[in-house]
Design a protein around this motif. Structure first.
Motif, PDB file in Angstrom:
ATOM      1  N   ARG A 170     -90.294  -3.706  -0.587  1.00 23.52           N
ATOM      2  CA  ARG A 170     -89.276  -4.553   0.819  1.00 23.52           C
ATOM      3  C   ARG A 170     -89.879  -6.318   1.165  1.00 23.52           C
ATOM      4  NH1 ARG A 170     -90.256   0.881   3.324  1.00 23.52           N
ATOM      5  NH2 ARG A 170     -91.934  -0.393   4.580  1.00 23.52           N
ATOM      6  N   ALA A 171     -91.247  -6.213   0.851  1.00 22.68           N
ATOM      7  CA  ALA A 171     -91.975  -7.677   1.266  1.00 22.68           C
ATOM      8  C   ALA A 171     -91.854  -8.501  -0.484  1.00 22.68           C
ATOM      9  CB  ALA A 171     -93.589  -7.171   1.292  1.00 22.68           C
ATOM     10  N   VAL A 172     -91.321  -8.174  -1.268  1.00 26.06           N
ATOM     11  CA  VAL A 172     -90.991  -8.832  -2.386  1.00 26.06           C
ATOM     12  C   VAL A 172     -89.212  -8.731  -2.104  1.00 26.06           C
ATOM     13  CG1 VAL A 172     -90.467  -8.999  -4.576  1.00 26.06           C
ATOM     14  CG2 VAL A 172     -92.882  -8.501  -3.909  1.00 26.06           C
ATOM     15  N   SER A 173     -88.813  -8.661  -1.886  1.00 24.16           N
ATOM     16  CA  SER A 173     -87.330  -8.410  -1.687  1.00 24.16           C
ATOM     17  C   SER A 173     -87.019  -9.833  -0.446  1.00 24.16           C
ATOM     18  CB  SER A 173     -86.406  -7.313  -1.390  1.00 24.16           C
ATOM     19  OG  SER A 173     -85.365  -7.391  -1.144  1.00 24.16           O
TER      20      SER A 173
ATOM     21  N   VAL B 170     -85.198 -13.124  -0.228  1.00 25.11           N
ATOM     22  CA  VAL B 170     -84.021 -13.749   0.202  1.00 25.11           C
ATOM     23  C   VAL B 170     -84.361 -14.744   1.260  1.00 25.11           C
ATOM     24  CG1 VAL B 170     -82.248 -12.599   1.744  1.00 25.11           C
ATOM     25  CG2 VAL B 170     -83.522 -11.248  -0.101  1.00 25.11           C
ATOM     26  N   TRP B 171     -86.056 -14.309   1.556  1.00 26.80           N
ATOM     27  CA  TRP B 171     -85.549 -15.556   2.687  1.00 26.80           C
ATOM     28  C   TRP B 171     -85.807 -17.468   2.500  1.00 26.80           C
ATOM     29  CZ3 TRP B 171     -91.160 -17.981   2.623  1.00 26.80           C
ATOM     30  CH2 TRP B 171     -91.393 -19.057   3.692  1.00 26.80           C
ATOM     31  N   ALA B 172     -86.731 -17.219   1.129  1.00 29.45           N
ATOM     32  CA  ALA B 172     -86.930 -19.013   0.349  1.00 29.45           C
ATOM     33  C   ALA B 172     -85.894 -19.259  -0.663  1.00 29.45           C
ATOM     34  CB  ALA B 172     -87.739 -18.007  -0.960  1.00 29.45           C
ATOM     35  N   PHE B 173     -85.192 -18.554  -1.436  1.00 33.80           N
ATOM     36  CA  PHE B 173     -83.488 -18.820  -1.383  1.00 33.80           C
ATOM     37  C   PHE B 173     -82.470 -19.300  -0.789  1.00 33.80           C
ATOM     38  CE2 PHE B 173     -85.635 -17.501  -5.920  1.00 33.80           C
ATOM     39  CZ  PHE B 173     -85.235 -18.632  -6.459  1.00 33.80           C
TER      40      PHE B 173
ATOM     41  N   ILE C  56     -77.290  -5.813  -6.459  1.00 37.23           N
ATOM     42  CA  ILE C  56     -77.597  -5.185  -5.673  1.00 37.23           C
ATOM     43  C   ILE C  56     -79.024  -4.922  -5.639  1.00 37.23           C
ATOM     44  CG2 ILE C  56     -77.441  -2.332  -7.392  1.00 37.23           C
ATOM     45  CD1 ILE C  56     -74.954  -3.996  -7.550  1.00 37.23           C
ATOM     46  N   LEU C  57     -80.250  -5.110  -7.122  1.00 35.54           N
ATOM     47  CA  LEU C  57     -80.848  -4.804  -7.343  1.00 35.54           C
ATOM     48  C   LEU C  57     -82.184  -5.304  -5.869  1.00 35.54           C
ATOM     49  CD1 LEU C  57     -82.110  -5.752 -10.857  1.00 35.54           C
ATOM     50  CD2 LEU C  57     -81.401  -3.213  -9.923  1.00 35.54           C
ATOM     51  N   LEU C  58     -82.240  -6.167  -5.161  1.00 32.90           N
ATOM     52  CA  LEU C  58     -82.670  -6.930  -4.057  1.00 32.90           C
ATOM     53  C   LEU C  58     -82.679  -5.943  -2.894  1.00 32.90           C
ATOM     54  CD1 LEU C  58     -82.076 -10.759  -4.699  1.00 32.90           C
ATOM     55  CD2 LEU C  58     -84.421  -9.357  -4.743  1.00 32.90           C
TER      56      LEU C  58
END
Length: 327
Positions: free
Chosen positions: A113-116, A120-123, A99-101
């Motif tokens: 937006r960039a950190v989220s 998501v891309w990494a994990f 939800i936070l992401l």
């Protein structure tokens, strides 16, 4: 009016006259359309299913007596308890993180937006077993963790190896991994809400937080629940990987006992399989009733429960039998 000359009416062409009235349409029997392909497919499926069940029951290789011996053994039940514990913690933490992401991904801040997106891309790119093994060896990289000013003094520090127990490593690793997938599920659910709902809430002057909690998120849950329950079922099966970080869950207990009793490997695998089937079945039943609850107001009638479907089937069968007897 006289008939034109030369126009003779034949009795054979005249419609027959009957004294008995025709049967009303409601009393006529309606014959269903014959579908032989459906009956053939049904017969083939039933034959294959019967053969599968027969082989499952009669094959001595499954050792069903040993299956009954291991099914409720304390070792297996302890592993089942660990599986439930890891699943419960990871499901809650993974959903909260998702939800936070998702909110960060939908925010107007380019940094959030960039950190989220990077998270998501990494994990979603890294396998879960790699995450678990990395966390299991995390103390070799960072023996002590501290919180403070970057490149400055630390407010407090702690020994990572004392806090990172096996179950903590399993929960943290699976939660970090599941948060990436839950974020996309939640984001898709929020985007599925009609834009008019956002505009109507904004026109009423409601605060953003109240709009999300009371208007947007409850409607998004109708789309989020089926997809996240699918993730939850995958999470239940994914807990079998915690065996590789020295945590004996259900699969780990079956694997450990299989190493000690090599002759019981197949019964132990069947025990783990049946317990996973039970867990996923329970989750599916809960999913049905939760979806039914949130379907209120969105559909003209709520979907019938399995008990209502069974009752309707018996009622239709009785009505069909009475019609056949009356005819």
């Amino acid at each position: 009016m006289s008939e034109p000359p030369g126009a003779a009416v034949s009795l054979a062409e005249a419609p027959p006259v009957t004294d008995t009235p025709s049967r009303p349409l409601a009393a006529q029997r309606v014959l269903p359309l014959r579908r032989p392909g459906r009956w053939i497919a049904t017969a083939v499926v039933l034959v294959l299913a019967a053969q599968f069940v027969h082989g499952l029951v009669t094959n001595p290789f499954y050792q069903w007596d040993r299956f009954g011996y291991w099914f409720l053994r304390p070792t297996i039940l302890d592993g089942l308890l660990v599986t439930l514990e890891v699943t419960a913690y990871s499901a809650v933490l993974g959903l909260l993180g998702g939800i936070l992401l998702a909110l960060a991904r939908l925010s107007r801040s380019p940094v959030l937006r960039a950190v989220s997106w990077i998270y998501v891309w990494a994990f979603r790119s890294i396998p879960l077993i790699v995450v678990l093994l990395f966390l299991y060896n995390f103390s070799a990289l960072y023996r002590r963790l501290s919180v403070g000013v970057p490149f400055g003094p630390a407010f407090f520090s702690f020994d990572e190896s004392k806090l990172a127990t096996d179950i903590v490593i399993a929960v943290v690793g699976i939660s970090l991994h599941e948060s990436a997938y839950a974020a996309e599920v939640v984001r898709g659910g929020i985007l599925s809400v009609d834009q008019g709902q956002h505009e109507a809430a904004a026109a009423l002057g409601l605060p953003k937080g109240y709009q999300f909690k009371r208007i947007v998120f409850p409607q998004a849950l109708r789309s989020i629940i089926p997809n996240y329950v699918n993730q939850l079922i995958g999470l239940i099966k994914g807990t079998s990987l915690v065996f590789y970080v020295s945590l004996l869950d259900l699969f780990g207990a079956a694997q450990s006992m299989g190493s000690t009793y090599p002759g019981d490997i197949v019964p132990l695998l069947m025990v783990a399989t049946v317990w996973y089937l039970i867990l996923t079945s329970v989750v599916s039943v809960v999913q049905f009733y939760v979806e039914r609850y949130y379907a209120r107001g969105a559909t003209r009638s709520l979907p019938p429960t399995p008990l209502q479907k069974l009752r309707t089937a018996f009622t239709d069968l009785g009505a069909r039998v009475r019609r056949e007897a009356a005819v």
